[in-house]
Design an enzyme around this catalytic site. Structure first.
Site, PDB file in Angstrom:
ATOM      1  CG  ASP A   1      41.495  47.421  33.001  1.00 34.42           C
ATOM      2  OD1 ASP A   1      41.954  47.117  34.116  1.00 34.42           O
ATOM      3  OD2 ASP A   1      41.031  46.572  32.209  1.00 34.42           O
TER       4      ASP A   1
ATOM      5  CG  ASN B   1      43.199  41.450  39.736  1.00 36.42           C
ATOM      6  OD1 ASN B   1      43.654  40.798  38.804  1.00 36.42           O
ATOM      7  ND2 ASN B   1      42.499  42.541  39.555  1.00 36.42           N
TER       8      ASN B   1
ATOM      9  CE  LYS C   1      39.400  43.361  32.370  1.00 40.81           C
ATOM     10  NZ  LYS C   1      40.660  43.883  31.834  1.00 40.81           N
ATOM     11  CD1 TRP C   2      33.775  40.724  39.186  1.00 40.88           C
ATOM     12  CD2 TRP C   2      31.604  41.179  39.115  1.00 40.88           C
ATOM     13  NE1 TRP C   2      33.226  40.300  40.371  1.00 40.88           N
ATOM     14  CE2 TRP C   2      31.889  40.557  40.357  1.00 40.88           C
ATOM     15  CE3 TRP C   2      30.277  41.537  38.844  1.00 40.88           C
ATOM     16  CZ2 TRP C   2      30.919  40.291  41.314  1.00 40.88           C
ATOM     17  CZ3 TRP C   2      29.303  41.268  39.798  1.00 40.88           C
ATOM     18  CH2 TRP C   2      29.628  40.658  41.015  1.00 40.88           C
ATOM     19  CG  ASP C   3      40.215  42.062  37.296  1.00 37.67           C
ATOM     20  OD1 ASP C   3      40.361  40.831  37.383  1.00 37.67           O
ATOM     21  OD2 ASP C   3      41.120  42.836  36.906  1.00 37.67           O
TER      22      ASP C   3
ATOM     23  NE  ARG D   1      47.220  43.803  40.798  1.00 41.42           N
ATOM     24  CZ  ARG D   1      46.450  44.508  39.988  1.00 41.42           C
ATOM     25  NH1 ARG D   1      45.147  44.525  40.141  1.00 41.42           N
ATOM     26  NH2 ARG D   1      46.964  45.204  39.001  1.00 41.42           N
TER      27      ARG D   1
ATOM     28  CG  ASP E   1      46.004  39.393  32.774  1.00 42.27           C
ATOM     29  OD1 ASP E   1      45.023  39.949  32.254  1.00 42.27           O
ATOM     30  OD2 ASP E   1      46.250  39.451  33.986  1.00 42.27           O
TER      31      ASP E   1
HETATM   32  C1  DGJ Z   1      43.895  41.813  35.809  1.00 46.17           C
HETATM   33  C2  DGJ Z   1      43.184  41.794  34.488  1.00 46.17           C
HETATM   34  O1  DGJ Z   1      43.283  40.547  33.912  1.00 46.17           O
HETATM   35  C3  DGJ Z   1      43.776  42.870  33.598  1.00 46.17           C
HETATM   36  O2  DGJ Z   1      43.179  42.823  32.335  1.00 46.17           O
HETATM   37  C4  DGJ Z   1      43.574  44.209  34.250  1.00 46.17           C
HETATM   38  O3  DGJ Z   1      42.216  44.489  34.314  1.00 46.17           O
HETATM   39  C5  DGJ Z   1      44.201  44.215  35.627  1.00 46.17           C
HETATM   40  N1  DGJ Z   1      43.743  43.108  36.406  1.00 46.17           N
HETATM   41  C6  DGJ Z   1      43.896  45.493  36.337  1.00 46.17           C
HETATM   42  O4  DGJ Z   1      44.295  45.487  37.631  1.00 46.17           O
END
Ligand code: DGJ
Length: 722
Positions: free
Chosen positions: A357, A471, A467-469, A434, A539
């Site tokens: 991650d 935030n 895993k493409w995040d 963030r 989450d």
């Molecule tokens: C938010 C994601 O939902 C988490 O699983 C994790 O990947 C964090 N971001 C990492 O910054």
């Protein structure tokens, strides 16, 4: 099936009929959307509608105040929210879209650059022409005989020479016949995404929308419209779902004449699109689903449709990897030794994919720096990603990697080199969330750059999974590359840039598996599912909270699209402790994995993990292909219970969980739960109960709910024996 004589149109799916006609004044009018009817009925409906407006009626011109227009233009007495508005250079924006022609095409239209339905039986295209401008609108309707989903969108074309400003460009309008309706929406926030809420539709305008640049945690581009008496298993209802991931709006407008007007597409607020002469604007598709057997049936129809016609066919029905993700185990604090210990321990338990991650790149020791610098942090990971990749290989595991491609930290090499690549305006203090800014994905050079660096990492390190995040949301956005009068295009162009990057990665690496994520489940929609077969649901992986989130999400997304992990207790989000087997059972109702430090587990827990994975591998095909029945909703009762039945009814999997314990006698004397979807005449063996019962008994009398402690759970695996 599509029937037409050029004046009347009847579209038919498995259980629905949708009728329209061209009225005496040349306008396309909707006649019916609901249960099936016969071709011959359309003429009668048209006649009765036409006679509502007697010729001598003084306000005949204002007819669209109460007649259902198929695509609401801006005028002609239609005082409802318009479906589209196009402003000409002289400032005029009134329009009068009249029917011009139609054609029927095979299959579903292929839309370039946007997620779309991959196949359909046939498509009706109706062209409307404006009386006052050079605008033409093509209305698309794709039908599939074996489905109750009707696919719609609109393409707005400027056939003139002068530019026109689109101020609103919704995808569809639909009018439901007079009645009292309820509106179901999926509301939420971070850690509590997609919690269903039902309320009666009041007069005036009800709007579900996101202005966040993504479909968001707070809302979802889906609404259910239920007749007053409709429930989970009976009654008439509709699903309205956008195949779109950006700022959207869905509206329901109940007029004083009793009909309910539904519309939606790209959010209107802040939107503006310059449509130059010869250009077309393609609106996102919407999936309209009809059922006269309750919301449960709407869900099953949508699940089939998404799995068969939207989700990447390479993965839609393919068994999903069992993942171990290091986020909650290490957060930013890891090195190669720690990761290799996790990989080794996980491999011994039967887990097949390791996902590294956030924190492996740039100067990323916390979330203040590094986003945008997609090269490995060698200080943290001595030997680089190659070492992690080699450790995975050595233990027979696949390697997955986290990216947040759309974002940049101001403290990054990328931002220092290209400050104008962030979506912000010089002189305006940007809104940080963030500690990060959003990259300007409306610019091709930005998407090209990110594609280049991400591809390089994938190639060099044998990555099979990402895993493409994402935030943060998009706010105060401004693109340095667009002139002032085209800033209204930024939000939509941004999401087109996201789609472009996803498609290019999939073209470059056809076997790449991408899991979507947005600070948990902040961008869980049918648009993203076109590229990402599964999405991190939330989450919040607390074994009780998840029952509500997964139940809500299942309303319009298949179980296989929900990424669900077993995490440690006390849970990092809620502080609650839920039994380990409950966490495993709830996670087994989706794409399964773990989010904890396997190196710190007790031997007993390790044995449980092995058993959970073994059990998951016996039921995962049902999660991929089965039909879902929500037997008990944890938002309405003390129990959560879901059942998945194989298409041929030979197998079923039930998972239930009790909330808090209450005295038995208050719990209605050992309640029973009736199963659904089984073959009434067959006999089923229930492995865990060591018994064989008829489908009739399971459907009619049900099974007693097991007595458990707080948040206790159970799983029953049923197999047809005769
Ligand atoms: C938010 C994601 O939902 C988490 O699983 C994790 O990947 C964090 N971001 C990492 O910054």
């Amino acid at each position: 099936m599509i029937y037409t004589d050029g004046k009347q149109f009847l579209l038919e799916g498995k259980n629905y009929g949708y009728a329209m006609f061209v009225n005496g004044d040349g306008f396309l009018q909707q006649l019916h959307y609901g249960g099936k009817m016969k071709r011959e009925d359309v003429a009668y409906l048209a006649e009765t509608y036409a006679s509502i407006v007697p010729n001598h009626w003084i306000n005949k011109d204002e007819a669209f105040d109460y007649l259902p227009s198929e695509y609401g233009f801006y005028a002609k007495g239609d005082y409802k929210e318009p479906t589209a508005i196009f402003e000409r250079q002289d400032g005029a924006s009134m329009s009068r879209l009249r029917y011009d022609s139609y054609r029927v095409e095979k299959d579903a239209p292929k839309i370039v650059g946007m997620p779309h339905v991959r196949s359909g039986d046939e498509t009706l295209v109706i062209t409307l022409k404006d009386d006052f401008s050079d605008i033409e609108v093509d209305l698309y309707y794709t039908v599939c005989e074996n489905s109750d989903v009707l696919v719609r969108n609109a393409v707005i074309r400027n056939v003139g020479k002068k530019p026109v400003m689109l101020k609103r460009a919704f995808s569809f309008r639909v009018e439901l016949a007079n009645g009292e309706y309820q509106l179901l929406r999926l509301a939420g926030r971070w850690g509590q995404e997609r919690i269903p809420e039902i309320a009666p539709v009041a007069h005036g305008l009800t709007r579900i929308h996101s202005l966040r640049g993504s479909s968001s945690h707070q809302t979802n581009p889906f609404m259910g419209i239920l007749r007053k008496d409709c429930g989970e298993e009976s009654g008439e209802c509709y699903g309205v779902q956008l195949v779109y991931s950006g700022s959207f709006a869905l509206t329901a407008e109940w007029s004083k004449y009793g009909a309910l007007t539904l519309q939606g597409g790209i959010n209107v607020t802040g939107f503006g699109w310059e449509l130059r002469g010869g250009e077309s604007f393609v609106t996102p598709q919407v999936l309209l689903t009809y059922s006269n057997a309750g919301m449960g049936e709407i869900s099953r129809e949508i699940h089939d449709f998404l799995r068969e016609r939207i989700i990447n066919p390479a993965y839609a029905f393919k068994r999903r990897p069992v993942v171990i993700n290091n986020w909650e185990a290490t957060y930013f604090d890891f090195d190669n030794e720690k990761l290799c210990a996790i990989i080794t321990a996980a491999a011994n338990l039967g887990i097949d994919t390791f996902v590294l991650d956030d924190g492996w790149f740039g100067n990323r020791t916390n979330d203040f720096a590094g986003l945008g610098d997609w090269f490995v942090n060698e200080e943290k990971l001595k030997g680089g990603l190659k070492k992690v990749s080699a450790c995975c290989k050595e233990h027979g595991m696949k390697f997955g990697l986290w990216f947040e491609p759309e974002m940049v930290n101001e403290d990054s090499e990328l931002f220092r080199a290209h400050p104008d690549w962030a979506l912000c305006k010089e002189g305006v203090e940007p809104m940080r969330s963030r500690q990060q800014l959003v990259l300007d994905f409306t610019r091709k050079e930005v998407v090209d750059y990110i594609f280049g660096v991400v591809s390089k990492i994938i190639k060099e390190n044998d990555i099979s999974y990402i895993k493409w995040d994402m935030n943060r949301y998009v706010s105060e956005c401004y693109s340095a590359s667009l002139p002032y009068h085209r800033q209204g295009e930024v939000m939509h162009r941004y999401i087109l840039g996201v789609y472009d990057l996803a498609q290019r990665l999939l073209d470059e690496f056809p076997d790449l598996f991408i899991e979507g994520c947005a600070g948990g489940g902040g961008r869980f929609d049918a648009g993203m599912l076109y590229y990402f077969p599964q999405i991190w649901t939330s989450d919040d992986s607390d074994g009780y909270e998840r029952t509500k989130i997964q139940c809500g999400t299942s309303l319009c997304y298949p179980l296989s699209s929900m990424s669900c992990h077993v995490s440690v207790c006390p849970n990092h989000q809620t502080g609650r402790t839920v039994p380990f087997d409950t966490r495993g059972r709830i996670a087994s109702l989706g794409a399964f994995g773990y989010e904890l430090d396997v190196t710190k587990m007790t031997d007993e827990e390790k044995e449980s993990v092995k058993a959970q994975i073994e059990a998951y591998k016996r039921t995962d095909r049902l999660i991929l292909n089965g039909e879902l029945y929500r037997l008990s909703n944890p938002l309405e009762s003390n129990y959560f219970c879901m059942l998945v039945v194989s298409k041929d009814k030979s197998e079923a999997y039930v998972v239930g969980e009790r909330g808090l314990c209450i005295p038995f006698w208050s719990d209605k004397f050992y309640p029973r739960i009736r199963l659904r979807g089984l073959d009434n005449n067959a006999f089923y063996e229930i492995e865990e109960l060591k018994t064989v019962l008829s489908g009739g008994a399971l459907l009619g009398a049900g099974l007693p709910l097991p007595k458990t402690g707080d948040f206790g759970s159970w799983a029953w695996h049923l197999k047809k024996v005769r």
